[in-house]
Design a protein around this motif. Structure first.
Motif, short mmCIF file in Angstrom:
data_model
loop_
_atom_site.label_atom_id
_atom_site.label_comp_id
_atom_site.label_asym_id
_atom_site.label_seq_id
_atom_site.Cartn_x
_atom_site.Cartn_y
_atom_site.Cartn_z
N SER A 115 0.83 -1.21 0.00
CA SER A 115 0.00 0.00 0.00
C SER A 115 0.86 1.26 0.00
CB SER A 115 -0.97 -0.01 1.18
OG SER A 115 -0.26 0.03 2.41
N LEU A 116 1.98 1.24 0.71
CA LEU A 116 2.89 2.39 0.70
C LEU A 116 3.50 2.59 -0.69
CD1 LEU A 116 4.72 2.07 4.13
CD2 LEU A 116 3.09 3.82 3.43
N LEU A 117 3.90 1.51 -1.33
CA LEU A 117 4.47 1.62 -2.67
C LEU A 117 3.43 2.13 -3.67
CD1 LEU A 117 6.67 -1.61 -2.85
CD2 LEU A 117 7.44 0.76 -2.65
N ALA A 118 2.19 1.68 -3.52
CA ALA A 118 1.13 2.17 -4.41
C ALA A 118 0.89 3.66 -4.18
CB ALA A 118 -0.15 1.38 -4.18
N ALA A 119 0.90 4.10 -2.92
CA ALA A 119 0.70 5.51 -2.62
C ALA A 119 1.85 6.35 -3.18
CB ALA A 119 0.57 5.72 -1.11
N ILE A 120 3.07 5.84 -3.08
CA ILE A 120 4.23 6.55 -3.64
C ILE A 120 4.12 6.64 -5.16
CG2 ILE A 120 6.73 6.36 -4.00
CD1 ILE A 120 6.86 5.22 -1.11
N SER A 121 3.62 5.59 -5.78
CA SER A 121 3.43 5.62 -7.23
C SER A 121 2.39 6.66 -7.63
CB SER A 121 3.00 4.25 -7.75
OG SER A 121 4.01 3.30 -7.53
N PHE A 153 2.88 5.23 -13.55
CA PHE A 153 1.66 4.46 -13.82
C PHE A 153 1.98 2.98 -13.95
CE2 PHE A 153 -1.65 2.78 -16.66
CZ PHE A 153 -2.76 3.05 -15.87
N ILE A 154 3.04 2.66 -14.66
CA ILE A 154 3.45 1.26 -14.80
C ILE A 154 3.84 0.67 -13.45
CG2 ILE A 154 5.22 -0.25 -15.79
CD1 ILE A 154 5.09 1.57 -18.31
N ALA A 155 4.56 1.46 -12.65
CA ALA A 155 4.93 1.00 -11.30
C ALA A 155 3.69 0.73 -10.46
CB ALA A 155 5.82 2.04 -10.62
N LEU A 156 2.68 1.60 -10.58
CA LEU A 156 1.43 1.41 -9.84
C LEU A 156 0.74 0.11 -10.26
CD1 LEU A 156 -0.74 2.51 -7.89
CD2 LEU A 156 -1.75 3.67 -9.86
N ILE A 157 0.68 -0.16 -11.55
CA ILE A 157 0.04 -1.38 -12.05
C ILE A 157 0.79 -2.62 -11.54
CG2 ILE A 157 -0.51 -2.71 -14.14
CD1 ILE A 157 -2.31 -0.26 -13.67
N VAL A 158 2.11 -2.57 -11.57
CA VAL A 158 2.92 -3.71 -11.12
C VAL A 158 2.73 -3.95 -9.62
CG1 VAL A 158 5.30 -4.50 -10.76
CG2 VAL A 158 4.62 -3.53 -12.96
N GLY A 171 0.31 -7.08 -5.28
CA GLY A 171 -0.49 -7.04 -4.05
C GLY A 171 -1.69 -7.97 -4.13
N PHE A 172 -2.43 -7.88 -5.23
CA PHE A 172 -3.60 -8.75 -5.39
C PHE A 172 -3.20 -10.22 -5.52
CE2 PHE A 172 -5.88 -4.83 -6.88
CZ PHE A 172 -6.78 -4.81 -5.84
N LYS A 173 -2.09 -10.47 -6.21
CA LYS A 173 -1.61 -11.84 -6.37
C LYS A 173 -1.21 -12.43 -5.01
CE LYS A 173 1.74 -14.39 -9.15
NZ LYS A 173 2.79 -14.27 -10.16
N THR A 174 -0.53 -11.63 -4.21
CA THR A 174 -0.12 -12.07 -2.88
C THR A 174 -1.34 -12.31 -1.98
OG1 THR A 174 1.93 -10.83 -3.10
CG2 THR A 174 1.30 -11.49 -0.88
N LYS A 175 -2.31 -11.42 -2.07
CA LYS A 175 -3.52 -11.59 -1.26
C LYS A 175 -4.25 -12.88 -1.64
CE LYS A 175 -7.68 -9.23 0.22
NZ LYS A 175 -8.47 -8.00 0.15
#
Length: 61
Positions: A12-18, A38-43, A48-52
């Motif tokens: 979540s922190l990495l997504a917020a930074i993106s 944007f690409i970093a956010l998608i990755v 995150g979803f895959k891990t969940k």
């Protein structure tokens, strides 16, 4: 409260930074930085979803 999954906090922190990177790139009018953010956010969101999903299948959530 002791049941925090720190990997999800990191995602979540990495997504917020993106997202902040996208906002900064818009203010700088940099298309390349916006695209990279944007690409970093998608990755990050994808991992995150895959891990969940993996945690849920293993019964760890």
């Amino acid at each position: 409260m002791g049941n925090i999954k720190w990997i999800f906090v990191l995602f979540s922190l990495l997504a917020a930074i993106s997202l902040m990177g996208i906002a900064i790139s818009i203010s700088l009018q940099s298309i390349l930085l916006a695209l990279g953010s944007f690409i970093a956010l998608i990755v990050v969101m994808g991992f995150g979803f895959k891990t969940k999903k993996r945690y849920r299948e293993e019964g760890r959530l």
